[in-house]
Design an enzyme around this catalytic site. Structure first.
Site, mmCIF file in Angstrom:
data_model
loop_
_atom_site.group_PDB
_atom_site.id
_atom_site.type_symbol
_atom_site.label_atom_id
_atom_site.label_comp_id
_atom_site.label_asym_id
_atom_site.label_seq_id
_atom_site.Cartn_x
_atom_site.Cartn_y
_atom_site.Cartn_z
ATOM 1 N N ASP A 1 1.795 36.406 32.303
ATOM 2 C CA ASP A 1 2.892 35.252 32.034
ATOM 3 C C ASP A 1 4.297 35.558 32.946
ATOM 4 O O ASP A 1 5.296 34.648 33.186
ATOM 5 C CB ASP A 1 2.937 34.542 30.936
ATOM 6 C CG ASP A 1 1.520 33.933 30.749
ATOM 7 O OD1 ASP A 1 1.054 32.658 31.704
ATOM 8 O OD2 ASP A 1 0.419 33.992 30.634
ATOM 9 N N ASN B 1 0.754 38.800 28.039
ATOM 10 C CA ASN B 1 0.256 37.635 28.582
ATOM 11 C C ASN B 1 -1.634 36.963 27.911
ATOM 12 O O ASN B 1 -0.884 37.774 26.568
ATOM 13 C CB ASN B 1 -1.431 38.499 29.668
ATOM 14 C CG ASN B 1 -2.338 37.814 30.279
ATOM 15 O OD1 ASN B 1 -1.761 36.833 30.865
ATOM 16 N ND2 ASN B 1 -3.143 38.175 30.246
ATOM 17 N N LYS B 2 -1.830 36.518 27.807
ATOM 18 C CA LYS B 2 -2.793 35.816 26.661
ATOM 19 C C LYS B 2 -3.688 36.645 25.475
ATOM 20 O O LYS B 2 -3.731 38.328 26.416
ATOM 21 C CB LYS B 2 -4.085 35.052 27.237
ATOM 22 C CG LYS B 2 -3.783 34.272 28.692
ATOM 23 C CD LYS B 2 -3.172 32.689 27.996
ATOM 24 C CE LYS B 2 -2.607 31.787 28.478
ATOM 25 N NZ LYS B 2 -1.153 32.105 29.396
#
Length: 146
Positions: free
Chosen positions: A35, A45-46
């Site tokens: 991201d 990121n996630k």
């Protein structure tokens, strides 16, 4: 895999995030998105990406970040400066409309985690592949593709 449902020349298997990275020795590389990527190569990121990166390194599996150039934020020096969104506490405290935790329990529910650059084999962008040290390779790539 391409958008043609895997009928192209790529030979790969997709595996869900929580799986053990050395699954029967068949995993040859891990590729994740991002991201936001800091100037030093740290990236957000996630949740769970950091854990996968650690496991990949432990098992000698290359760990790649594939993201558009626009994801790179050279104004952000490191992952320590990436703001992390907190998700609503109710996602952790409740299920099916019922409260599962005692009142007043502190909840930490981040939407992202930050993976340090030391776990990243390379960053793949539409402009090319970046390798550590990322601050230097980012500057070189900017000069070449500017």
């Amino acid at each position: 895999m391409g958008t043609d449902g895997g009928r192209d020349s790529h030979n790969c298997n997709l595996r869900q995030h929580g799986g053990q990275p050395d699954a029967c020795g068949r995993i040859q590389a891990v590729v994740v998105g991002a991201d936001r990527i800091a100037a030093n190569g740290d990236f957000a990121n996630k949740i769970g990406t950091y854990n996968v990166a650690i496991l990949a390194k432990e098992h000698g599996i290359p760990f790649y970040v594939a993201a558009p150039w626009s994801t790179i934020d050279t104004a952000t020096a490191s992952g320590d400066e990436i703001p992390i969104e907190e998700r609503p506490a109710v996602e952790v405290t409740h299920h099916g409309g019922k409260q599962l935790t005692p009142n007043g329990v502190g909840i930490c529910n981040p939407a992202f985690d930050v993976t340090p650059a030391k776990y990243v084999t390379a960053i793949i962008t539409e402009r090319g592949v970046l390798r550590a040290p990322y601050a230097e390779s980012l500057k070189e790539m900017e000069l070449v593709t500017g």
